[in-house]
Design a protein around this motif. Structure first.
Motif, PDB file in Angstrom:
ATOM      1  N   UNK A  25       0.830  -1.208   0.000  1.00  0.00           N
ATOM      2  CA  UNK A  25       0.000   0.000   0.000  1.00  0.00           C
ATOM      3  C   UNK A  25       0.865   1.258   0.000  1.00  0.00           C
ATOM      4  N   UNK A  26       1.922   1.252   0.809  1.00  0.00           N
ATOM      5  CA  UNK A  26       2.814   2.414   0.848  1.00  0.00           C
ATOM      6  C   UNK A  26       3.480   2.642  -0.505  1.00  0.00           C
ATOM      7  N   UNK A  27       3.873   1.563  -1.167  1.00  0.00           N
ATOM      8  CA  UNK A  27       4.486   1.704  -2.491  1.00  0.00           C
ATOM      9  C   UNK A  27       3.472   2.216  -3.514  1.00  0.00           C
ATOM     10  N   UNK A  30       3.099   5.874  -2.852  1.00  0.00           N
ATOM     11  CA  UNK A  30       4.300   6.540  -3.344  1.00  0.00           C
ATOM     12  C   UNK A  30       4.253   6.679  -4.863  1.00  0.00           C
ATOM     13  N   UNK A  31       3.866   5.619  -5.520  1.00  0.00           N
ATOM     14  CA  UNK A  31       3.783   5.641  -6.982  1.00  0.00           C
ATOM     15  C   UNK A  31       2.753   6.658  -7.460  1.00  0.00           C
ATOM     16  N   UNK A  32       1.615   6.675  -6.795  1.00  0.00           N
ATOM     17  CA  UNK A  32       0.558   7.607  -7.169  1.00  0.00           C
ATOM     18  C   UNK A  32       1.008   9.055  -6.970  1.00  0.00           C
ATOM     19  N   UNK A  33       1.586   9.334  -5.812  1.00  0.00           N
ATOM     20  CA  UNK A  33       2.046  10.700  -5.547  1.00  0.00           C
ATOM     21  C   UNK A  33       3.192  11.086  -6.473  1.00  0.00           C
ATOM     22  N   UNK A  66      10.513   9.082   2.092  1.00  0.00           N
ATOM     23  CA  UNK A  66      10.011   8.548   3.355  1.00  0.00           C
ATOM     24  C   UNK A  66       9.048   7.387   3.120  1.00  0.00           C
ATOM     25  N   UNK A  67       8.166   7.532   2.154  1.00  0.00           N
ATOM     26  CA  UNK A  67       7.239   6.437   1.838  1.00  0.00           C
ATOM     27  C   UNK A  67       7.990   5.185   1.386  1.00  0.00           C
ATOM     28  N   UNK A  68       9.028   5.370   0.586  1.00  0.00           N
ATOM     29  CA  UNK A  68       9.847   4.237   0.164  1.00  0.00           C
ATOM     30  C   UNK A  68      10.528   3.573   1.351  1.00  0.00           C
ATOM     31  N   UNK A  69      11.055   4.387   2.252  1.00  0.00           N
ATOM     32  CA  UNK A  69      11.710   3.849   3.449  1.00  0.00           C
ATOM     33  C   UNK A  69      10.721   3.110   4.345  1.00  0.00           C
TER      34      UNK A  69
END
Length: 106
Positions: A25-27, A30-33, A66-69
């Motif tokens: 979900x975080x990825x 991140x991709x969307x943003x 940060x989202x990637x981390x």
């Protein structure tokens, strides 16, 4: 008495799976943003617009990093919990083998 020392294997595996799902979900977030860019012109024509645009870009990059981390951290949590569950299982298996006289002794 043995129940006092048991690990809830299903709970550990469920938690590990939920960590993997959170990473996905975080990825996705991140991709969307990361796929949305705000043109420099969107910040207006005033002299401060360039500074605001640069600040926005820096903040966006920080958020994406940060989202990637966080996604990587969630994956590592899932891996660690899975390894913990496996360790509990290995210990249980060795104990059963030893107690049933199947070896493993010294």
């Amino acid at each position: 008495m043995a129940e006092q020392f048991t690990a809830a294997q299903d709970a550990l595996h469920t938690f590990a799976k939920s960590s993997d799902e959170r990473a996905e979900k975080l990825r996705a977030i991140r991709s969307s943003l990361g796929s949305h860019k705000v043109d420099r012109e969107a910040f207006g024509k005033l002299p401060e617009a360039d500074e605001i645009s640069k600040d926005y870009e820096e903040r966006q990059e920080d958020v994406l990093e940060t989202l990637g981390s966080l996604a990587t951290l969630q994956e590592k949590i899932g891996e660690a919990v899975t390894a913990t569950a496996q360790s509990y299982q290995d210990t249980d298996d060795e104990t059963v083998t030893t107690m049933s006289g199947g070896g493993g002794g010294r």
